[in-house]
Design an enzyme around this catalytic site. Structure first.
Site, mmCIF file in Angstrom:
data_model
loop_
_atom_site.group_PDB
_atom_site.id
_atom_site.type_symbol
_atom_site.label_atom_id
_atom_site.label_comp_id
_atom_site.label_asym_id
_atom_site.label_seq_id
_atom_site.Cartn_x
_atom_site.Cartn_y
_atom_site.Cartn_z
ATOM 1 N N ASP A 1 0.683 3.605 2.388
ATOM 2 C CA ASP A 1 0.501 4.174 3.706
ATOM 3 C C ASP A 1 -0.652 5.184 3.616
ATOM 4 O OD1 ASP A 1 1.597 3.814 6.389
ATOM 5 O OD2 ASP A 1 2.157 5.926 6.300
ATOM 6 N N ASP B 1 0.844 -1.198 0.000
ATOM 7 C CA ASP B 1 0.000 0.000 0.000
ATOM 8 C C ASP B 1 0.877 1.244 0.000
ATOM 9 O OD1 ASP B 1 0.279 1.069 3.000
ATOM 10 O OD2 ASP B 1 0.192 -1.125 3.049
#
Length: 291
Positions: A211, A209
């Site tokens: 973040d 991802d």
């Protein structure tokens, strides 16, 4: 001394495929119970060991992983080279979910973990200026490239305590002010302990991802992470299969001195050392302590 590759598998990676004579074995450690039994066997003629960092079924949080017991147990069974495979978030647009990063630096923001094998009665200070082994990292890079993985050479890993993900303010600070590349919860104190145990250590961070800093992606979503994890785990298994051929079964001394990290690190004089602590250090530091 022959090579024995130890893989510490993070979220999503719970086994090594293709191991010959594969056996799960319990390893007793004076530092407590490791995260799980260790899977041992051979792959292309090279000894291998696999330890699921969170335990099978993912039972340990990043804080409760028994890092000292894990490193001690791997050293105890003869592991020479430790490769950490772990999930992480990215602070860089060009380091996208699904990419891998061969980490070479850390900023340690963990605070609730035992970070050293040494202490009162046997004091030691090892250098972690360069916390990963360049030789081992280069092998991981080549193995990932050979597997068709988009992989980045070098990066700074922010180790946070967790288990919660970052606030937006923290994410922006780590990215914009501190210049970090990825963020995770498990490589510290693992890398420090591996250095104390005179083990070569490399970190392969698998990005799941962006973040929380990325304006187009919003907050971290565990459902999305798990989906990316599964794809990353398949890639990681392919990468691991390439490592035996690259590292070989015969092992020369580490050219970067990882396997001699304690040479000038222990300060406590022999007559002042705590016998109980020295006994616990038999696997980790027996070479220097004569334990």
């Amino acid at each position: 001394m022959g090579t024995m590759i130890g893989i510490i598998g993070g979220s999503g990676l719970y086994e090594i495929e293709g191991l010959q004579d594969a056996t799960w074995q319990s390893v007793a450690s004076p530092w407590g119970d490791p995260s799980d039994d260790i899977l041992t066997g051979t792959l292309d003629g090279v000894k291998m060991a696999f330890l699921p960092r969170h335990g099978r079924g993912h039972v340990h949080s990043p804080t409760t992983v028994p890092y000292r017991a894990n490193i001690d147990a791997l050293k105890r069974i003869g592991v020479t080279d430790v490769i950490s495979v772990s999930a992480c978030g990215s602070f860089r647009e060009d380091m996208a979910p699904g990419d891998f990063v061969v980490v070479d630096q850390f900023i340690d923001r963990t605070f609730a973990r035992d970070k050293s094998f040494f202490g009162t009665g046997c004091v030691a200070h090892v250098s972690v200026a360069h916390p990963t082994c360049p030789r081992l990292g280069a092998a991981c890079l080549e193995a990932a490239q050979d597997s068709g993985i988009t992989v980045h050479q070098g990066g700074t890993y922010l180790a946070m305590e967790g288990p919660q993900f970052s606030t937006l303010a923290e994410s922006k600070m780590y990215r914009e002010v501190w210049g970090c590349d990825v963020i995770g919860m498990t490589n510290m104190p693992e890398a420090k302990l591996a250095r104390e145990a005179e083990l070569c250590y490399a970190s392969v961070a698998m990005i799941t991802d962006y973040d929380s800093w990325h304006p187009d992606h919003g907050e971290v979503d565990v459902t999305q992470i798990i989906a990316t994890l599964m794809g990353n785990a398949d890639k990681a298994r392919d990468m691991v299969k390439k490592l035996p051929a690259l590292l070989g079964s015969d092992r020369a001394p580490c050219p970067h001195g990882c396997d001699r990290a304690l040479e000038f690190a222990i300060l406590t004089q022999p007559q002042n050392r705590d016998a109980q602590l020295v006994a616990k250090l038999d696997a980790v530091a027996g070479r220097m302590l004569g334990a």
